[in-house]
Each structure stands twice: as C-alpha cells, then as structure tokens.
Design a protein around this motif. Structure first.
Motif, mmCIF file in Angstrom:
data_model
loop_
_atom_site.group_PDB
_atom_site.id
_atom_site.type_symbol
_atom_site.label_atom_id
_atom_site.label_comp_id
_atom_site.label_asym_id
_atom_site.label_seq_id
_atom_site.Cartn_x
_atom_site.Cartn_y
_atom_site.Cartn_z
ATOM 1 N N VAL A 149 0.878 -1.173 0.000
ATOM 2 C CA VAL A 149 0.000 0.000 0.000
ATOM 3 C C VAL A 149 0.917 1.225 0.000
ATOM 4 O O VAL A 149 1.767 1.358 0.881
ATOM 5 C CB VAL A 149 -0.900 0.030 1.251
ATOM 6 C CG1 VAL A 149 -1.738 1.303 1.278
ATOM 7 C CG2 VAL A 149 -1.787 -1.206 1.291
ATOM 8 N N ILE A 204 -3.596 1.012 -3.432
ATOM 9 C CA ILE A 204 -3.683 -0.278 -2.745
ATOM 10 C C ILE A 204 -3.231 -1.332 -3.751
ATOM 11 O O ILE A 204 -3.985 -1.747 -4.629
ATOM 12 C CB ILE A 204 -5.116 -0.541 -2.242
ATOM 13 C CG1 ILE A 204 -5.499 0.569 -1.246
ATOM 14 C CG2 ILE A 204 -5.220 -1.922 -1.590
ATOM 15 C CD1 ILE A 204 -6.871 0.440 -0.656
ATOM 16 N N LYS A 245 1.439 5.346 0.145
ATOM 17 C CA LYS A 245 0.723 6.540 0.616
ATOM 18 C C LYS A 245 1.582 7.777 0.435
ATOM 19 O O LYS A 245 2.777 7.737 0.711
ATOM 20 C CB LYS A 245 0.433 6.421 2.119
ATOM 21 C CG LYS A 245 -0.446 5.279 2.522
ATOM 22 C CD LYS A 245 -0.488 5.246 4.042
ATOM 23 C CE LYS A 245 -1.441 4.175 4.543
ATOM 24 N NZ LYS A 245 -1.396 4.122 6.016
ATOM 25 N N MET A 261 0.243 -4.739 2.972
ATOM 26 C CA MET A 261 -1.220 -4.717 3.041
ATOM 27 C C MET A 261 -1.668 -5.410 4.329
ATOM 28 O O MET A 261 -1.277 -6.533 4.609
ATOM 29 C CB MET A 261 -1.725 -5.488 1.826
ATOM 30 C CG MET A 261 -3.180 -5.710 1.825
ATOM 31 S SD MET A 261 -3.967 -4.559 0.702
ATOM 32 C CE MET A 261 -5.596 -5.255 0.724
ATOM 33 N N MET A 290 -3.787 7.454 -2.454
ATOM 34 C CA MET A 290 -3.227 6.157 -2.051
ATOM 35 C C MET A 290 -3.276 5.141 -3.179
ATOM 36 O O MET A 290 -4.132 5.214 -4.051
ATOM 37 C CB MET A 290 -4.065 5.589 -0.906
ATOM 38 C CG MET A 290 -3.466 5.808 0.456
ATOM 39 S SD MET A 290 -4.632 5.316 1.746
ATOM 40 C CE MET A 290 -4.932 3.599 1.397
ATOM 41 N N LYS A 334 -5.069 -4.406 -5.246
ATOM 42 C CA LYS A 334 -6.335 -4.119 -5.923
ATOM 43 C C LYS A 334 -6.148 -3.135 -7.063
ATOM 44 O O LYS A 334 -7.117 -2.594 -7.587
ATOM 45 C CB LYS A 334 -7.339 -3.555 -4.913
ATOM 46 C CG LYS A 334 -7.656 -4.578 -3.833
ATOM 47 C CD LYS A 334 -8.796 -4.190 -2.940
ATOM 48 C CE LYS A 334 -9.087 -5.365 -1.998
ATOM 49 N NZ LYS A 334 -10.016 -5.033 -0.956
ATOM 50 N N SER A 335 -4.872 -2.882 -7.455
ATOM 51 C CA SER A 335 -4.631 -1.842 -8.459
ATOM 52 C C SER A 335 -4.451 -2.454 -9.852
ATOM 53 O O SER A 335 -4.233 -3.651 -10.000
ATOM 54 C CB SER A 335 -3.370 -1.065 -8.090
ATOM 55 O OG SER A 335 -2.256 -1.939 -8.120
#
Lengths: 483, 311
Positions: free
Chosen positions: A372, A386, A374, A414, A384, A389-390
């Motif tokens: 993840v 993730i 940031k 994660m 952000m 899930k990208s």
C-alpha cells in the motif's frame, strides 16, 4: 433471530467478537445470547429506532454533489464493537506514551532541535516537510504542549495484534459520532447496559474543556475558551457545534474574532468586545491568519499568529504541530519514544518503507502489486495506491510519481483489518473496521474510553471512510473482571 | 453573547412567528370564503398582500386563485415569507446556534421541517390542509413553549423574545392594514351580516376573537376591533403589548440607550392616537407610519447588537 456463527465466515482475518472456530469470544457471549433471543422483527425494530434517533438528533455530515450541498446521515451499525477492558488498558497506556513523546518531539523541533543534532531523525526530512511552519520556531506554548487533541488510527492485523496506522495531529474529527453513537445504543439496547459493565464515554466534553483551560495563558483566571469553525458549510460543522455546546463555550467563526492593537484576541459580542484566551481551532494552519499564511483566507483572523507568538492566546492544536503526522516521520515514532522517554514503544508501528532510502525505494518499486503506497502529507486516504487491488496502469503512474519525489512517499504491507459482526439486511456478516481513540493532552493526558469505530459496509472492502461507503459502530470497553 | 449568534436567534424567532401567522391566515381565509356569498368580491389576493409579496407572486403566477396562492404561501421557496421558506430559514438560523438553544428545540424544529417537506401534497390538497396547518401552528407553539420552559432566561432568550414580538407587532399591523381596507369604508354604515363576519375574521387571523369578546361586551364594531388590536395592553398579539414586550427585553440588554429611545417614540405614536377618529380618514397612513417606525427600530437593534466593531 437464528444465528449460526459456524457459517459466519470470517476466514482470513481476526474477528473482534467471533473466533475462527465460530464461537463467540468471552466478551461477546452475552451479546450473542441476547441477539439470539430477539426475533428478526425485534432487531429490525431496533434498527428503525436507531435510524429515527439519528435523524431526530440531526447527526449529519455534509457532502457535495451536482445538486449542491446535501446533508447525509452517516450510517450507524447497531451491533456494538466490544473490547475487553484488560486489553484496552495496554492500548491506552501505549497511546499516552505515543502522544507524550510526540509532544516532546514537536516542542524540540521548534526550539533546540536536539533530536536533529543527535541525528536520530534526519534534518532534511523536517526542513522539507510541508507541515513544518518556520513561523512557529521559538514559540513556547503553555506546558510545552503542541498537540492538545490527537486522534490516532488503530487497526488489528490477522495475528490479533494492534497497530497504530497514523496519528492525526492537525484537526482530527469524529469524536462527536463516538458520543452520539453511545446515546443511540443506550436508547435501543438498554438491557445490554445492565448486563455489561460498559465504561462511559460522555465525560469527553468536560475533559476537553479542562484540557483547554489548563493551557490558557492565564491559568489562574477563569478562561474564555472558544471553538473556531470554518462555518456551517464545513463537513464537520455538526461536530464543532456539538462540542461547543457540550463544553458551554462560544462557537465562533473567523468573522466573530479580531486582534486589537494590543495583540490580544477579542470576540464581537452584544456587550462589545470580549477577550479570548484559548482558541480550539478546527481550521487548517494555512487558513488561520491571512497576515501570515494564505492571504485571501476569509476563514481565519488577521493577526492571530501575532497574538499567539506574544503568548496572549493559546491555539489548540498549535500551528505547525502537523509536522509530526508526516507519514515519513511516522516510521521514526519508536525511535522518538526511545529518545525522549527512554522507553520501548508499547504499541506496534506498521512496518514502513521510506522511498527516500535507496534500498527501500528499490523494494517498493519491485513490489508495488503487494504494497500500500501513501503520500506522506495527505489526510483522508487521498492519493493512495492499494497494490493488490490496483491495475498495471495505476502502478506505472505511481512508480513515476515516487521516482519524481521519493521523499513524499511511503509504502506498507497490506494489512487485512479485523472484522466484527455487522447487520446487513437481516443477517450478521463480518465487515472490516478500524478504531480512532482520541487523546487529550493538558495538565493531564486523557484517552477516550474506546473511540470511534469506523466500519466498511461493503463486503471485503477495507476502506472505512465515510465518503466511500463507511459507517460507524458504538465501541464498548467492558470490564470482564470477576466474570 | 456573540453578536452573530444574537442575530441568528432574533431571526429564528421572527421566522417561526411568521410561519405560524401565515398558517393562521390561510386557515382563516379559507373558513371565511366558505361563509361568504359568491357576489362579495373577496378572494385570496389579500393574503399575498399581507406579506407584501405581490411582485414576487406575479413574477411566477398569472391568477391569484386558490391553487396558486396556497402554493405560493405554503410551499414556494421563491416567496421568502412562505411557510416552507420561513421554517427552512429558521432551521438554518438554529443550525448555527445549536450550541446556545436547548437541543430538544432543534429536534422539534428539524421534525417540523421534515414534516412540511414530506407532506407538501397534503398541504396543497383541500381536505387535509386545515389539519396540516393547525399542526404547524401547534408545533411552533411547542417550540416556543419548550424554549420558555427549558432555556435560561438570559440574553439569548431576550433576543428570541425580541424577534418574536417585533414580528408579531409587524404582522398585526399588516393584517389590520390589508384585511380592513375594504371594511373601513363601511365603518359608518350599519354593518351587514357579511361585514360582521369579515371583522370577525380579522380577529381570528390573530386568534383574538375570544379575547376581544371578553374585552368588549358589545357586538363586534370595526373601530373597537382596531382599538383592541392596536392599543389593548393585555392581549399578547396587540401592537401595544408586543411593543411593551420589546421594551422589557431591551431593558435587560446592554447598550440599550438608542433602541429604548426608538421604543418610546413608537409607543407615543401608538397610544396618543384616537383610533375612532382615524378610522374615518387617514388610518392607512397611520399604519404606514407605525410600520416605518418598526423598521427603524429593527435597524437600531441591528446597529446596536449585531454589528459590533472596534471603536
């Protein structure tokens, strides 16, 4: 209602109330029994009563869409999140320790900068921080406290351990929902309050007032405290009004205040001008004073920084204290605790890769799909990535941004947030959640009993933000000793 | 107390009072129309004139028929004095003063706002209208009563009373002015049966009928009605009483020199007038004068309390 915890399905993470074997944890047994004793209709009736109570109380937050300003009710899940008092005590001690050290850290940064001279924290990180305010150098706020109100986000990983995800030191919000959620729970589940020893939360407003009063420039006199709000259009306005009302102080806007030739702050009243000692400001630094920061800010008060630097008024939180919620500095908090308090950190930090370090940068770029990422200085989950899930395209874009400005990015593994049973339709299903306790620092340090639990209502989602399908739950710290 | 907050409280109670009055005016008008024969030229037009809303009305509607006027007075947000506008603005006023007034009053006001918004079709249809408007009047009374019973009688409460009584005084003059226009001419003549019920409707618009009967033991007479509504000290909606209440509030507030001077002159103007004589001629001008002085009193309050500046 019939509940079969065996089919509840909290496979891949820690559940706050139900074990993996499908058995309620000790502190959840009574709740489980109670819920089973209710018919589905009973439960829906309580749900309806809670919706009604929230509407009638006017608990709202503001969102903007094509039609303009809309007031929305933040979804409240009636099933409480329960934490055992014993476990909570450790968390409480850890949060106190953290905030005490952070206050010493900020104080040091704006005075001697010992921690930089001793090379525990690299100097360039501070000088390059967007939230470091050179205007605050040399200022000595009462009791040496900069972050009077802190909201730390705490999560629980698969291993059942708590981690602090971030410390919000600028203008953390959400405490009013914590207070309102409790009022709603009491209305709909009075019987459970007889069964459990639930620690009260409603002394927060008086503790907040005591905290603010204790840092007044003239602590011996009865202080004039005000809450400074950006106004009715701010999304957290409800909270500003609520806290002012509960503390019995004036809720002011920038236009209600002025700074006189004597560099003191006054508010406009029907009796004329009245002197103000403490400003609990819910406005970002950059809007505070058009004389020093954004010139066209109409939210702030001209001359406020002058008055603060002269010690004629206390600003809570102090301007510039956001330097410590930089996500790069977050990685240094265990060292900061060690440096100032000579103690080991009680609470865990999430392992954090700092992209300005070459080794870390390399690792981050190679593992974008697992991490993840940031930005170091954004709040509210903006910007952000993730990883798992990208899309490939998103990762490529992020890689470019990181390479361009490595100082401004951090990455973390994660974490699969813990879950708790949440009422979805007629059934209880696991949903991911976090916890935001609030820590007050004045003459004494107080931690709220529990805090605000935010819950992602979408299945499998780990985004708990109100703007993205999040809701909230009441958080019960229960004393199980002797049971 | 913050100047801005004092101003919001003042307007909140003005808006609430105005909404209540509008509801009553519609109810009474409706009642009256059922009793009047068709040949008497009396319709809905006058209810628009009471709030001075003629210009706005004709910008949006052609005919001042029942359907249009009712929509305009109850639900039209183009009309700043419509019930919906008033309640919604009162709610906005409270939204920024929620830290001052008892929380239950915010809950009640919020309820009232939702009720009006969600039941608009009932209000516009003929059958449920009367009950709906009565429930609005009742809700406003509940809020006023709750404030009277639970709010400290401090400066904030003073500004609520101030706003309520100023609005009442203003509304009383407006209702008298518009409703009695066609009746004044007939004052000298024997009252027709329909003249009588119209004077009664003037009284009823201000819930003054029963109190008037106790005040005057004779039959309803135009000049006496006017005297009762303007000069009776005891009736809470009479001009005299409202102004006296405003005076009492001001006496409790700081910096009250100038507003009190305004009040004294307004009281002189009102009490030194022989209504019987005026009713024959010059009554309308007299009402205009009272309204102008009310406006100047408002400006004076505005300057003294709401616009605090560095000296």
């Amino acid at each position: 209602m019939t509940i079969n915890w065996k089919e509840y399905g909290n496979d891949d993470c820690y559940d706050e109330l139900i074990t993996q074997a499908g058995v309620p944890r000790a502190h959840a047994r009574q709740l489980s029994k109670y819920l089973k004793s209710l018919s589905t209709a009973d439960l829906q009736e309580r749900k309806a009563a809670s919706d009604l109570a929230i509407t009638v109380m006017g608990v709202t937050y503001t969102v903007y869409n094509e039609q303009g300003r809309v007031e929305t009710i933040w979804p409240f899940d009636i099933i409480p999140r329960i934490i055992n008092m014993k476990e909570w005590e450790t968390l409480q001690a850890g949060l106190k320790q953290r905030v005490d050290a952070l206050n010493m850290f900020i104080s040091d940064l704006y005075s001697e900068q010992r921690i930089l001279k001793d090379k525990v924290v690299p100097r360039f990180l501070i000088e390059g921080s967007k939230n470091f305010r050179k205007q605050s150098i040399g200022v000595k706020p009462p009791l040496g406290i900069w972050a009077h109100i802190c909201g730390s986000d705490v999560i629980r990983d698969k291993d059942g351990k708590y981690y602090v995800l971030e410390d919000n030191l600028r203008v953390p919000s959400g405490v009013s929902y914590m207070l309102e959620n409790r009022l709603v729970s009491k209305r709909i589940f009075p019987d459970l309050f007889e069964m459990y020893r639930i620690q009260p939360v409603d002394d927060y407003p008086s503790q907040l007032f005591d905290t603010l009063a204790s840092v007044s420039p003239q602590p011996e006199e009865y202080p004039e405290v005000v809450v400074l709000t950006p106004g009715v259009y701010n999304s957290a306005y409800f909270e500003h009004a609520y806290l002012a009302q509960q503390m019995g102080v004036e809720l002011v806007e920038g236009r209600d205040l002025l700074v006189g030739d004597d560099d003191c702050v006054y508010m406009r009243t029907i009796d004329g001008l009245e002197k103000v000692d403490v400003v609990y400001r819910r406005i970002d630094d950059m809007f505070l004073d058009p004389e020093v920061f954004y010139k066209d800010s109409t939210l702030g008060v001209k001359g406020l920084m002058r008055a603060w630097k002269k010690g004629n008024v206390t600003l809570a939180n102090a301007p510039g204290c956001g330097v410590a919620d930089d996500k790069v500095l977050y990685a240094f908090v265990p060292e900061i605790i060690k440096y100032y308090l000579d103690q080991d950190s009680i609470l865990n930090n999430v392992p954090t890769y700092l992209c300005y370090r070459e080794n870390d940068l390399d690792h981050v770029l190679k593992n974008l799909d697992k991490l993840v990422v940031k930005p170091a200085n954004e709040a509210g989950g903006y910007g952000m990535l993730i990883g798992p899930k990208s899309t490939k395209k998103e990762r490529a874009a992020m890689a470019r941004m990181i390479k361009k400005n490595p100082r401004e990015y951090v990455a973390q593994p994660m974490i699969n947030l813990s879950t708790a049973p949440t009422l979805i339709g007629d059934k209880l299903e696991p949903r991911h959640l976090d916890l935001r306790p609030f820590i007050l620092s004045g003459q004494q340090t107080h931690v709220t009993m529990g805090g605000l639990t935010r819950v992602a209502l979408k299945k499998n989602s780990i985004v708990v933000n109100s703007s993205q399908g999040g809701g909230s739950k009441d958080t019960w710290i229960v004393d199980m000793s002797g049971k | 107390m913050l100047s801005r907050v004092a101003e919001e409280l003042y307007w909140m109670s003005r808006h609430l009072e105005r909404a209540e009055n509008m509801a009553r005016i519609v109810n009474v008008n409706e009642n009256l129309l059922m009793d009047l024969p068709v040949k008497i030229p009396f319709g809905w037009q006058s209810t628009i004139s009471i709030t001075g809303g003629d210009d706005v009305f004709y910008d949006h509607y052609d005919e001042p028929d029942e359907k249009n006027v009712i929509r305009f007075i109850i639900a039209d947000t183009n009309n700043a004095s419509s019930i919906l506008s008033c309640i919604s603005r009162a709610r906005e006023n409270v939204r920024t003063t929620r830290d001052i007034i008892p929380r239950e009053s915010w809950e009640l006001l919020n309820d009232l706002y939702q009720k009006i918004k969600n039941n608009m079709s009932t209000a516009l249809g003929k059958r449920g209208r009367n009950a709906f408007l009565n429930s609005i009047i009742g809700d406003v009374h509940r809020i006023t009563g709750l404030l009277a019973g639970t709010m400290s009688q401090d400066e904030g409460y003073c500004f609520l009373r101030l706003g309520r009584n100023l609005e009442r005084a203003d509304m009383t003059t407006r209702i008298i002015d518009v409703r009695s226009a066609n009746l004044i001419a007939e004052l000298e003549n024997e009252l027709t049966p329909f003249g009588n019920i119209q004077w009664v409707s003037v009284l009823k618009s201000l819930t003054a009928y029963q109190m008037y009967r106790q005040y005057s033991k004779t039959r309803v007479k135009g000049a006496l009605v006017l005297k009762f509504l303007l000069q009776c000290e005891e009736f809470p909606r009479s001009f005299s009483h409202c102004i006296n209440e405003v005076k009492k509030c001001l006496e409790e507030l700081p910096n009250n020199d100038e507003p009190l001077r305004e009040i004294a002159s307004l009281q002189r103007l009102n009490t030194n007038t022989d209504i019987g004589k005026l009713a024959k001629s010059g009554f309308h001008d007299h009402i205009d004068l009272l309204q102008a002085q009310l406006a100047s009193l408002h400006n004076c309050i505005d300057k003294s309390y709401f616009l605090t500046e560095l000296d």
